[in-house]
Design a protein around this motif. Structure first.
Motif, PDB file in Angstrom:
ATOM      1  N   GLY A  35       0.814  -1.220   0.000  1.00 34.19           N
ATOM      2  CA  GLY A  35       0.000   0.000   0.000  1.00 34.19           C
ATOM      3  C   GLY A  35       0.841   1.262   0.000  1.00 34.19           C
ATOM      4  N   ALA A  36       1.932   1.275   0.769  1.00 34.46           N
ATOM      5  CA  ALA A  36       2.833   2.426   0.776  1.00 34.46           C
ATOM      6  C   ALA A  36       3.494   2.597  -0.586  1.00 34.46           C
ATOM      7  CB  ALA A  36       3.891   2.262   1.868  1.00 34.46           C
ATOM      8  N   CYS A  37       3.913   1.475  -1.192  1.00 29.17           N
ATOM      9  CA  CYS A  37       4.542   1.546  -2.514  1.00 29.17           C
ATOM     10  C   CYS A  37       3.558   2.051  -3.565  1.00 29.17           C
ATOM     11  CB  CYS A  37       5.082   0.172  -2.907  1.00 29.17           C
ATOM     12  SG  CYS A  37       6.430  -0.433  -1.870  1.00 29.17           S
ATOM     13  N   ALA A  38       2.303   1.560  -3.504  1.00 28.09           N
ATOM     14  CA  ALA A  38       1.294   2.005  -4.466  1.00 28.09           C
ATOM     15  C   ALA A  38       0.990   3.489  -4.294  1.00 28.09           C
ATOM     16  CB  ALA A  38       0.023   1.183  -4.296  1.00 28.09           C
ATOM     17  N   THR A  39       0.981   3.954  -3.041  1.00 30.42           N
ATOM     18  CA  THR A  39       0.751   5.378  -2.776  1.00 30.42           C
ATOM     19  C   THR A  39       1.875   6.219  -3.354  1.00 30.42           C
ATOM     20  OG1 THR A  39      -0.505   4.896  -0.771  1.00 30.42           O
ATOM     21  CG2 THR A  39       0.435   7.099  -0.959  1.00 30.42           C
ATOM     22  N   ALA A  40       3.115   5.806  -3.115  1.00 33.18           N
ATOM     23  CA  ALA A  40       4.253   6.559  -3.639  1.00 33.18           C
ATOM     24  C   ALA A  40       4.246   6.561  -5.163  1.00 33.18           C
ATOM     25  CB  ALA A  40       5.553   5.962  -3.103  1.00 33.18           C
ATOM     26  N   ALA A  41       3.968   5.405  -5.770  1.00 32.96           N
ATOM     27  CA  ALA A  41       3.968   5.322  -7.229  1.00 32.96           C
ATOM     28  C   ALA A  41       2.863   6.177  -7.834  1.00 32.96           C
ATOM     29  CB  ALA A  41       3.805   3.861  -7.657  1.00 32.96           C
ATOM     30  N   PRO A 138     -11.419  -4.022  -7.120  1.00 33.81           N
ATOM     31  CA  PRO A 138     -10.002  -4.386  -7.057  1.00 33.81           C
ATOM     32  C   PRO A 138      -9.590  -4.616  -5.604  1.00 33.81           C
ATOM     33  CG  PRO A 138     -10.319  -2.413  -8.386  1.00 33.81           C
ATOM     34  CD  PRO A 138     -11.620  -2.691  -7.711  1.00 33.81           C
ATOM     35  N   ALA A 139      -8.696  -5.566  -5.389  1.00 31.80           N
ATOM     36  CA  ALA A 139      -8.253  -5.896  -4.030  1.00 31.80           C
ATOM     37  C   ALA A 139      -7.221  -4.887  -3.550  1.00 31.80           C
ATOM     38  CB  ALA A 139      -7.703  -7.314  -3.983  1.00 31.80           C
ATOM     39  N   ILE A 140      -7.655  -3.661  -3.451  1.00 29.28           N
ATOM     40  CA  ILE A 140      -6.846  -2.561  -2.919  1.00 29.28           C
ATOM     41  C   ILE A 140      -7.548  -2.142  -1.634  1.00 29.28           C
ATOM     42  CG2 ILE A 140      -5.936  -0.249  -3.326  1.00 29.28           C
ATOM     43  CD1 ILE A 140      -6.306  -0.814  -6.365  1.00 29.28           C
ATOM     44  N   ASN A 141      -6.938  -2.444  -0.507  1.00 33.08           N
ATOM     45  CA  ASN A 141      -7.625  -2.332   0.775  1.00 33.08           C
ATOM     46  C   ASN A 141      -7.947  -0.891   1.161  1.00 33.08           C
ATOM     47  OD1 ASN A 141      -7.653  -5.112   1.011  1.00 33.08           O
ATOM     48  ND2 ASN A 141      -6.754  -5.124   3.053  1.00 33.08           N
ATOM     49  N   PRO A 142      -8.852  -0.713   2.140  1.00 31.15           N
ATOM     50  CA  PRO A 142      -9.324   0.643   2.462  1.00 31.15           C
ATOM     51  C   PRO A 142      -8.235   1.629   2.865  1.00 31.15           C
ATOM     52  CG  PRO A 142     -10.861  -0.972   3.341  1.00 31.15           C
ATOM     53  CD  PRO A 142      -9.687  -1.758   2.803  1.00 31.15           C
ATOM     54  N   VAL A 143      -7.265   1.218   3.693  1.00 37.64           N
ATOM     55  CA  VAL A 143      -6.254   2.194   4.111  1.00 37.64           C
ATOM     56  C   VAL A 143      -5.372   2.637   2.943  1.00 37.64           C
ATOM     57  CG1 VAL A 143      -4.221   2.581   5.570  1.00 37.64           C
ATOM     58  CG2 VAL A 143      -6.279   1.520   6.536  1.00 37.64           C
ATOM     59  N   PRO A 144      -4.851   1.734   2.095  1.00 38.55           N
ATOM     60  CA  PRO A 144      -4.130   2.215   0.916  1.00 38.55           C
ATOM     61  C   PRO A 144      -4.975   3.117   0.014  1.00 38.55           C
ATOM     62  CG  PRO A 144      -3.593  -0.075   1.302  1.00 38.55           C
ATOM     63  CD  PRO A 144      -4.707   0.268   2.257  1.00 38.55           C
ATOM     64  N   ARG A 145      -6.252   2.818  -0.131  1.00 43.45           N
ATOM     65  CA  ARG A 145      -7.118   3.697  -0.928  1.00 43.45           C
ATOM     66  C   ARG A 145      -7.177   5.098  -0.309  1.00 43.45           C
ATOM     67  NH1 ARG A 145     -11.922   0.894  -4.054  1.00 43.45           N
ATOM     68  NH2 ARG A 145     -11.091  -1.201  -4.356  1.00 43.45           N
ATOM     69  N   LYS A 146      -7.321   5.140   1.001  1.00 37.51           N
ATOM     70  CA  LYS A 146      -7.375   6.440   1.690  1.00 37.51           C
ATOM     71  C   LYS A 146      -6.074   7.201   1.504  1.00 37.51           C
ATOM     72  CE  LYS A 146      -8.390   8.383   6.287  1.00 37.51           C
ATOM     73  NZ  LYS A 146      -7.113   9.058   6.608  1.00 37.51           N
ATOM     74  N   MET A 147      -4.949   6.494   1.647  1.00 41.07           N
ATOM     75  CA  MET A 147      -3.650   7.140   1.456  1.00 41.07           C
ATOM     76  C   MET A 147      -3.521   7.710   0.047  1.00 41.07           C
ATOM     77  SD  MET A 147      -1.262   4.307   3.387  1.00 41.07           S
ATOM     78  CE  MET A 147       0.264   4.952   2.698  1.00 41.07           C
ATOM     79  N   MET A 148      -3.927   6.935  -0.954  1.00 39.57           N
ATOM     80  CA  MET A 148      -3.809   7.406  -2.335  1.00 39.57           C
ATOM     81  C   MET A 148      -4.722   8.602  -2.585  1.00 39.57           C
ATOM     82  SD  MET A 148      -3.151   4.011  -4.688  1.00 39.57           S
ATOM     83  CE  MET A 148      -3.745   2.689  -3.635  1.00 39.57           C
ATOM     84  N   ARG A 149      -5.943   8.556  -2.076  1.00 40.76           N
ATOM     85  CA  ARG A 149      -6.852   9.697  -2.257  1.00 40.76           C
ATOM     86  C   ARG A 149      -6.268  10.968  -1.649  1.00 40.76           C
ATOM     87  NH1 ARG A 149     -11.126   5.801  -0.844  1.00 40.76           N
ATOM     88  NH2 ARG A 149     -12.330   5.326  -2.749  1.00 40.76           N
ATOM     89  N   GLU A 150      -5.708  10.846  -0.441  1.00 47.03           N
ATOM     90  CA  GLU A 150      -5.143  12.020   0.233  1.00 47.03           C
ATOM     91  C   GLU A 150      -3.954  12.583  -0.543  1.00 47.03           C
ATOM     92  OE1 GLU A 150      -6.368  10.750   4.832  1.00 47.03           O
ATOM     93  OE2 GLU A 150      -4.307  10.479   4.113  1.00 47.03           O
ATOM     94  N   HIS A 151      -3.109  11.707  -1.071  1.00 45.46           N
ATOM     95  CA  HIS A 151      -1.936  12.192  -1.802  1.00 45.46           C
ATOM     96  C   HIS A 151      -2.315  12.759  -3.165  1.00 45.46           C
ATOM     97  CE1 HIS A 151       0.220  10.127   1.398  1.00 45.46           C
ATOM     98  NE2 HIS A 151       1.294  10.787   1.020  1.00 45.46           N
TER      99      HIS A 151
END
Length: 381
Positions: A35-41, A138-151
């Motif tokens: 999730g952190a890697c997906a957010t950064a990417a 998609p199997a992208i869990n809620p916290v990674p989704r939240k992180m990506m939306r915020e960024h």
């Protein structure tokens, strides 16, 4: 580019408190979740989509405030899209996704659509109820989704974007890697899940395994299962299927984490739980241990000798059990003398389980096996 984070998590401000200090003493490195890697990417890709330039390293803010930087392993742009990729560094954790290339492709979406998520190659799709995402997502869990939306919102505010984007997350070889995870059993098909609640992988915390146990209970309950089994391995799973005829989605691969199964079922009960595993591991549960790993609990021969005594062992047999090389040797010694040590261990393990379950209305039975899968001890609910 190596695609690894620039800063070590244990060196970051506020990095997991006492756990960070403990890991510093052992020399183990923290790592980063998918999730952190997906957010950064996705942050890097959206920045490039708006500005034409990829930030490298790209810095993100994790849920507990840490701000690591990630080097980019992939950069690509085209008309209306940009892709960035980061190689996951799991630190010193034995994570099957260590070294995986996580890609994010960001495209402009219709005005007002917000952030949309898509599963690219190597990322799974939810096909069963009971997970924290609807079927078909998609199997992208809620916290990674939240992180990506915020960024995405932060990048949009900084560079004048609308924040209306489609993010496609992909993982190279993700479908093959996922075969080594719980995903197929949980109904996540086609690849990996994008996970993480803190963004940080703590070595040997086994948080992903414990989370999979919890999701396994959720999926079983959503499927209407009233009987589940926590098994220490594949041999005990086969025994349970033969004895009780349970379907695959009722089987919980608990490994060494008996406590994780029991504590979650205490809050989310089912009518019946079967605990099945090797005699040595379940003798640890019988003695009160909830973590059955050999590094964190040992077979207590003195405890087995005392149990044997309650089952009728004389002084000579009691001494022989206390001096046995292994738990299974103790069982064989007792079996030859008509002392049901296996059944006594199963009953004591059931008592431990009931103590953890407390008032939860879960009937418990226990099956102890040897290495060949032969039942050497059993107790009913």
């Amino acid at each position: 580019m190596r695609g690894q984070a620039v800063a070590e998590p244990s060196a970051l401000p506020g990095a997991v408190g006492g756990r960070a200090a403990q890991l510093a003493r052992t020399g183990l490195r923290h790592g980063w979740t998918t999730g952190a890697c997906a957010t950064a990417a996705s942050t890097a890709a959206y920045t490039a989509l708006l500005t034409g330039e990829f930030p490298d390293p790209v810095t993100v803010t994790l849920p507990k405030g840490q701000q690591p930087g990630f080097a980019l392993a992939v950069e690509a742009r085209g008309d209306g899209w940009a892709t960035a990729g980061i190689v996951k560094d799991a630190g010193d954790d034995p994570d099957v996704t260590h070294g995986a290339l996580v890609r994010a492709t960001v495209r402009a979406a219709a005005p007002g659509s917000g952030v949309l998520f898509r599963a690219g190659p190597g990322v799974g799709t939810v096909t069963r109820a009971g997970l924290p995402l609807p079927v078909g997502e998609p199997a992208i869990n809620p916290v990674p989704r939240k992180m990506m939306r915020e960024h995405i919102a932060a990048v949009a505010a900084l560079h004048g974007g609308s924040g209306d984007v489609e993010i496609e997350i992909a993982v190279d070889n993700g479908e093959e890697i996922a075969r080594s995870t719980w995903n197929p059993r949980l109904g996540i098909l086609g690849g990996l899940s994008i996970l993480g609640t803190t963004g940080i992988v703590v070595p040997y915390s086994c948080s992903a395994w414990i989370d999979s146990i919890r999701r396994g209970v959720d999926v079983a309950r959503a499927a209407g299962r009233t009987h589940v089994a926590g098994c220490t391995g594949s041999t005990s799973e086969k025994v349970v299927m033969a004895v009780h005829g349970l379907p695959e989605d009722a089987l919980l691969d608990m490994g060494d984490f008996a406590g994780a199964v029991l504590k979650y079922l205490r809050r989310h009960p089912v009518e019946r739980l079967t605990i099945a595993g090797g005699f040595a591991k379940l003798s640890k549960l019988a003695a009160g241990h909830l973590d059955l790993h050999s590094a964190r609990s040992q077979v207590d021969k003195g405890f087995l000798a005392r149990l044997a005594r309650t089952g009728g062992a004389d002084d000579d047999l009691t001494a022989a059990v206390a001096a046995a090389n292994t738990g299974l040797e103790a069982v064989r010694l007792c079996s030859a003398r008509g002392v049901p040590l296996g059944d006594l261990v199963a009953a004591a393990a059931r008592d431990t389980a009931r103590g953890v379950l407390r008032e939860a209305a879960v009937a418990v039975d226990v099956i102890c096996i040897d290495r060949a899968g032969t039942i050497v001890g059993r107790v009913g609910p």
